[in-house]
Structures are given as C-alpha cells and as structure tokens.
Design a protein around this motif. Structure first.
Motif, PDB file in Angstrom:
ATOM      1  N   THR A  94       9.024  -0.294 -18.438  1.00 18.14           N
ATOM      2  CA  THR A  94       8.271  -1.362 -17.767  1.00 18.14           C
ATOM      3  C   THR A  94       7.842  -0.929 -16.368  1.00 18.14           C
ATOM      4  O   THR A  94       6.689  -1.152 -15.958  1.00 18.14           O
ATOM      5  CB  THR A  94       9.121  -2.643 -17.678  1.00 18.14           C
ATOM      6  OG1 THR A  94       9.476  -3.066 -18.997  1.00 18.14           O
ATOM      7  CG2 THR A  94       8.344  -3.759 -16.983  1.00 18.14           C
ATOM      8  N   ASN A  95       8.740  -0.296 -15.632  1.00 21.77           N
ATOM      9  CA  ASN A  95       8.407   0.159 -14.278  1.00 21.77           C
ATOM     10  C   ASN A  95       7.274   1.187 -14.297  1.00 21.77           C
ATOM     11  O   ASN A  95       6.365   1.142 -13.462  1.00 21.77           O
ATOM     12  CB  ASN A  95       9.641   0.758 -13.613  1.00 21.77           C
ATOM     13  CG  ASN A  95      10.685  -0.293 -13.275  1.00 21.77           C
ATOM     14  OD1 ASN A  95      10.363  -1.480 -13.166  1.00 21.77           O
ATOM     15  ND2 ASN A  95      11.930   0.128 -13.124  1.00 21.77           N
ATOM     16  N   LEU A  96       7.336   2.127 -15.231  1.00 19.87           N
ATOM     17  CA  LEU A  96       6.277   3.139 -15.330  1.00 19.87           C
ATOM     18  C   LEU A  96       4.951   2.503 -15.731  1.00 19.87           C
ATOM     19  O   LEU A  96       3.886   2.950 -15.291  1.00 19.87           O
ATOM     20  CB  LEU A  96       6.684   4.211 -16.341  1.00 19.87           C
ATOM     21  CG  LEU A  96       7.759   5.196 -15.845  1.00 19.87           C
ATOM     22  CD1 LEU A  96       8.375   5.965 -17.012  1.00 19.87           C
ATOM     23  CD2 LEU A  96       7.161   6.171 -14.832  1.00 19.87           C
ATOM     24  N   THR A  97       5.015   1.453 -16.533  1.00 19.29           N
ATOM     25  CA  THR A  97       3.788   0.736 -16.904  1.00 19.29           C
ATOM     26  C   THR A  97       3.191   0.036 -15.691  1.00 19.29           C
ATOM     27  O   THR A  97       1.972   0.060 -15.472  1.00 19.29           O
ATOM     28  CB  THR A  97       4.077  -0.292 -18.017  1.00 19.29           C
ATOM     29  OG1 THR A  97       4.679   0.374 -19.140  1.00 19.29           O
ATOM     30  CG2 THR A  97       2.792  -0.973 -18.472  1.00 19.29           C
ATOM     31  N   PHE A  98       4.034  -0.575 -14.870  1.00 13.52           N
ATOM     32  CA  PHE A  98       3.559  -1.211 -13.633  1.00 13.52           C
ATOM     33  C   PHE A  98       2.909  -0.174 -12.711  1.00 13.52           C
ATOM     34  O   PHE A  98       1.855  -0.425 -12.118  1.00 13.52           O
ATOM     35  CB  PHE A  98       4.724  -1.880 -12.903  1.00 13.52           C
ATOM     36  CG  PHE A  98       5.251  -3.117 -13.569  1.00 13.52           C
ATOM     37  CD1 PHE A  98       4.508  -3.791 -14.519  1.00 13.52           C
ATOM     38  CD2 PHE A  98       6.506  -3.618 -13.238  1.00 13.52           C
ATOM     39  CE1 PHE A  98       4.991  -4.936 -15.141  1.00 13.52           C
ATOM     40  CE2 PHE A  98       7.000  -4.756 -13.841  1.00 13.52           C
ATOM     41  CZ  PHE A  98       6.246  -5.422 -14.794  1.00 13.52           C
ATOM     42  N   ILE A  99       3.560   0.980 -12.575  1.00 17.95           N
ATOM     43  CA  ILE A  99       3.024   2.039 -11.714  1.00 17.95           C
ATOM     44  C   ILE A  99       1.664   2.497 -12.223  1.00 17.95           C
ATOM     45  O   ILE A  99       0.723   2.707 -11.446  1.00 17.95           O
ATOM     46  CB  ILE A  99       4.017   3.224 -11.644  1.00 17.95           C
ATOM     47  CG1 ILE A  99       5.283   2.807 -10.903  1.00 17.95           C
ATOM     48  CG2 ILE A  99       3.377   4.426 -10.943  1.00 17.95           C
ATOM     49  CD1 ILE A  99       6.398   3.836 -10.954  1.00 17.95           C
ATOM     50  N   TRP A 100       1.541   2.652 -13.531  1.00 20.28           N
ATOM     51  CA  TRP A 100       0.260   3.061 -14.139  1.00 20.28           C
ATOM     52  C   TRP A 100      -0.809   2.012 -13.888  1.00 20.28           C
ATOM     53  O   TRP A 100      -1.946   2.346 -13.519  1.00 20.28           O
ATOM     54  CB  TRP A 100       0.468   3.282 -15.636  1.00 20.28           C
ATOM     55  CG  TRP A 100      -0.790   3.423 -16.421  1.00 20.28           C
ATOM     56  CD1 TRP A 100      -1.707   4.438 -16.338  1.00 20.28           C
ATOM     57  CD2 TRP A 100      -1.301   2.507 -17.405  1.00 20.28           C
ATOM     58  NE1 TRP A 100      -2.744   4.217 -17.222  1.00 20.28           N
ATOM     59  CE2 TRP A 100      -2.515   3.040 -17.887  1.00 20.28           C
ATOM     60  CE3 TRP A 100      -0.833   1.313 -17.942  1.00 20.28           C
ATOM     61  CZ2 TRP A 100      -3.272   2.413 -18.871  1.00 20.28           C
ATOM     62  CZ3 TRP A 100      -1.586   0.678 -18.924  1.00 20.28           C
ATOM     63  CH2 TRP A 100      -2.789   1.231 -19.377  1.00 20.28           C
ATOM     64  N   LEU A 101      -0.471   0.749 -14.067  1.00 19.75           N
ATOM     65  CA  LEU A 101      -1.443  -0.324 -13.856  1.00 19.75           C
ATOM     66  C   LEU A 101      -1.866  -0.392 -12.397  1.00 19.75           C
ATOM     67  O   LEU A 101      -3.046  -0.599 -12.093  1.00 19.75           O
ATOM     68  CB  LEU A 101      -0.845  -1.660 -14.303  1.00 19.75           C
ATOM     69  CG  LEU A 101      -0.682  -1.860 -15.817  1.00 19.75           C
ATOM     70  CD1 LEU A 101       0.145  -3.103 -16.104  1.00 19.75           C
ATOM     71  CD2 LEU A 101      -2.047  -1.963 -16.494  1.00 19.75           C
ATOM     72  N   LEU A 102      -0.905  -0.218 -11.496  1.00 23.40           N
ATOM     73  CA  LEU A 102      -1.232  -0.246 -10.072  1.00 23.40           C
ATOM     74  C   LEU A 102      -2.145   0.920  -9.708  1.00 23.40           C
ATOM     75  O   LEU A 102      -3.146   0.739  -8.993  1.00 23.40           O
ATOM     76  CB  LEU A 102       0.052  -0.183  -9.238  1.00 23.40           C
ATOM     77  CG  LEU A 102      -0.125  -0.161  -7.709  1.00 23.40           C
ATOM     78  CD1 LEU A 102      -0.841  -1.418  -7.229  1.00 23.40           C
ATOM     79  CD2 LEU A 102       1.231  -0.018  -7.021  1.00 23.40           C
ATOM     80  N   ASN A 103      -1.849   2.102 -10.200  1.00 24.47           N
ATOM     81  CA  ASN A 103      -2.668   3.277  -9.908  1.00 24.47           C
ATOM     82  C   ASN A 103      -4.062   3.148 -10.510  1.00 24.47           C
ATOM     83  O   ASN A 103      -5.032   3.703  -9.977  1.00 24.47           O
ATOM     84  CB  ASN A 103      -1.984   4.532 -10.455  1.00 24.47           C
ATOM     85  CG  ASN A 103      -2.728   5.804 -10.099  1.00 24.47           C
ATOM     86  OD1 ASN A 103      -2.918   6.116  -8.925  1.00 24.47           O
ATOM     87  ND2 ASN A 103      -3.182   6.534 -11.105  1.00 24.47           N
ATOM     88  N   SER A 104      -4.165   2.403 -11.608  1.00 24.94           N
ATOM     89  CA  SER A 104      -5.459   2.213 -12.280  1.00 24.94           C
ATOM     90  C   SER A 104      -6.220   1.006 -11.753  1.00 24.94           C
ATOM     91  O   SER A 104      -7.280   0.662 -12.280  1.00 24.94           O
ATOM     92  CB  SER A 104      -5.240   2.043 -13.790  1.00 24.94           C
ATOM     93  OG  SER A 104      -4.497   3.115 -14.326  1.00 24.94           O
ATOM     94  N   ASN A 105      -5.659   0.330 -10.732  1.00 17.39           N
ATOM     95  CA  ASN A 105      -6.262  -0.894 -10.175  1.00 17.39           C
ATOM     96  C   ASN A 105      -6.420  -1.979 -11.234  1.00 17.39           C
ATOM     97  O   ASN A 105      -7.396  -2.735 -11.232  1.00 17.39           O
ATOM     98  CB  ASN A 105      -7.628  -0.589  -9.537  1.00 17.39           C
ATOM     99  CG  ASN A 105      -7.513   0.310  -8.329  1.00 17.39           C
ATOM    100  OD1 ASN A 105      -6.609   0.157  -7.512  1.00 17.39           O
ATOM    101  ND2 ASN A 105      -8.425   1.266  -8.218  1.00 17.39           N
ATOM    102  N   LYS A 106      -5.447  -2.073 -12.148  1.00 23.95           N
ATOM    103  CA  LYS A 106      -5.517  -3.055 -13.227  1.00 23.95           C
ATOM    104  C   LYS A 106      -4.379  -4.071 -13.169  1.00 23.95           C
ATOM    105  O   LYS A 106      -4.309  -4.971 -14.002  1.00 23.95           O
ATOM    106  CB  LYS A 106      -5.463  -2.353 -14.586  1.00 23.95           C
ATOM    107  CG  LYS A 106      -6.657  -1.455 -14.885  1.00 23.95           C
ATOM    108  CD  LYS A 106      -6.493  -0.787 -16.246  1.00 23.95           C
ATOM    109  CE  LYS A 106      -7.671   0.116 -16.576  1.00 23.95           C
ATOM    110  NZ  LYS A 106      -7.487   0.795 -17.889  1.00 23.95           N
TER     111      LYS A 106
END
Length: 315
Positions: free
Chosen positions: A103-115
């Motif tokens: 879940t944390n890695l998914t949040f990081i990915w979404l944040l980096n993708s501006n999503k």
C-alpha cells in the motif's frame, strides 16, 4: 553417484538463473560494453533466462531506469533512490503511510505520478491501481530493495497497462492460438470467458498472483525485454493444460481459482510449454505481431530452431 551430483548441480544452477556458463559469459560481455547495447540486451533476455544476481541491473537498464552508460548509472540510481526517500518522507509527514509495504509503495507511485486523490481508499480499488499493487507485491519477492521495486514496478505496469487495453487484439490472438481446439473455444465463447480474460488482471498484471517468484521472474524476463505476447502464449498453454477443468467452469472467478491453485510442477509445465511455442513463432512481441501464431498443441515437438530469423543476437 557422479551422475546424481551433476544433475543436482544443474538443477541448482537453473534455480538461481544460471542455465549455462556460456550464457553467463555472454551476459557479462554485454554488461561490460561501454555503452551497453540495449538492443543486444533485449535479444539476450528474449532468448535466455537472466541469472538472478544480474536480474535487477538488467531489468533497470532495459526499462530505462538507469542509463546504458556505466559511468552514469550510480549517479542516476542515487538520484532515483533519493526521490523515493523524499516521496516517502512527504507521505509520512502527511500521515498517509501505513504498515503495509504494498500500500505504501502504491501511494508513493501515485504521488510521483501526480495521481494521488483525497479519497485514497476508493482509489486503491480502481483496476489500474489494483494491477499495480499485484505487480508490486510480486516484485517484493524478487528484488532486494523497495526503491528497485518501485521503479521497476512503475515501468513494468506502464508497459502492461498500455498493451492490455487492446482487448480486441488480445482476444483475436487467443482465438488463433486455440483454434485447433474447437470445443474449448466454443465453451469460452459461450460463457464470455475470452472477453472476461482479455479485460481482467490476468494479463494486465502479468500473472503476478498466479506464479511463484522463480517462475514469474523467468516470464517477466521476456516481458521486460519487450514481449507482451508471451503472456498470451502462457495463458493459452494454461487453458490447454487444464482443458478438462476449464470445460467445467462458467465464470472468470472459477477460472482464476484453477489458475491460483496450480502446483509448482504444473506452473513449470505451463510456463515452459507456452514459452516453447512462443520461441518457435519467433518470439513475437505485441498482440498484433506480423507472424501468424502457431496453435497451442500439447506435447508439440520442437521442429524449428529456438528462434526464427526475427530475433538475431549478435554477441
């Protein structure tokens, strides 16, 4: 006794990714080139399994995460690692992190993708994000560090998501691969399973929840080298291998249950059969490849060279 010792040693080398000393030497040569020839590296991965100790580096070069210029790789990777740390710190300050790494890695990915949205819980349920979670969960058992998992997962997900949206191409390819088994095709068509499969996470998450890490990493060597179509060959091999069971199901969840319950031996059989036919077809890359797919047929003898003229590795 000597024969048994040799067989054990060969099995061990295969388990850790060394299928042959010559293959390792060839990969060493490729990775020591300045700059690395990415096309040759792509072709190597299409032909052979990548040794486990090289997998992270090879995948990151192929996906463009680190450059082909060896002298710049450490600098670029340090920058990406620092970016990961900064993103993680931002989420920690805003109290969005939890105890679950996926879940944390998914949040990081979404944040980096501006999503990243305000309603995170609902966002995690979206198909694209669920696919990413599955990929990340599998990568945590293959790669060593979380920055590696994040960046490889991001690029791999992007490749899979872009290609899996061609549902019609996936469906047409599956029909061609299974065309010799009219009864199986008719059953899949009757219950709409081909359409369900084409739009499901089986393909867009690249079997991430279906195969054990050892088998999955060998399959993903081909995918990261640029072949989306190897996934369709693997799926067709599964449908052929479990034909009797598949003919009894009428819904996608029932099919997924069979797939999820494969033993390690069955996973090996399905993977090797799918890759064998894929190789004999010339290692096609995308669902709209030029060559006509060879129908999946059980125990089909190898009558051609491992690769056709479509793949030409020049070491």
């Amino acid at each position: 006794m000597a024969v048994l010792e040799k067989n054990f040693r060969s099995h061990y080398y295969e388990k850790v990714g060394f299928r042959g000393v010559e293959e390792k030497k060839s990969l060493d040569i490729l990775l020591n080139e300045k700059p690395i020839d990415r096309e040759k590296l792509h072709n190597f991965c299409l032909r052979f399994a990548v040794p486990g100790i090289y997998r992270s580096s090879v995948w990151r070069v192929l996906l463009g995460i680190i450059p082909v210029y060896c002298q710049s790789q450490e600098l670029v990777w340090n920058i990406r690692t620092q970016l990961y740390t900064d993103l993680e710190k931002t989420l920690s300050i805003t109290r969005k992190l939890c105890k679950d790494n996926v879940t944390n890695l998914t949040f990081i990915w979404l944040l980096n993708s501006n999503k990243l949205k305000f309603d995170i819980a609902d966002q995690l349920m979206e198909q694209e994000n669920e696919n990413f979670r599955r990929i990340i969960s599998a990568l945590l058992n293959i790669l060593q560090t979380e920055p590696e998992v994040l960046w490889v997962g991001s690029k791999l997900h992007e490749f899979l998501w872009n290609n899996s949206r061609d549902w019609r191409g996936i469906r047409d390819c599956m029909l061609k691969l299974l065309k010799e088994d009219g009864e199986l095709v008719a059953h899949l068509e009757l219950y709409g399973l081909l359409d369900d499969i084409s739009g499901s996470g089986i393909i867009s998450a690249a079997f991430s929840t279906m195969l054990q890490p050892y088998h999955l990493s060998r399959l993903w060597d081909k995918v990261i080298a640029g072949s989306f179509k190897v996934l369709l060959y693997t799926l067709s091999a599964f449908l052929d291998r479990f034909r009797t069971e598949v003919l009894k199901v009428s819904s996608l969840p029932q099919l997924l249950e069979i797939m999820s319950n494969m033993t390690e031996v069955e996973q090996e059989t399905v993977l090797m059969h799918g890759i064998d036919v894929w190789e004999m077809d010339g290692c096609p890359l995308v669902s709209g490849a030029i060559l006509e797919p060879r129908p999946i047929h059980p125990f089909q003898p190898r009558t051609e060279n491992r690769l056709s003229r479509e793949i030409n590795v020049a070491m």
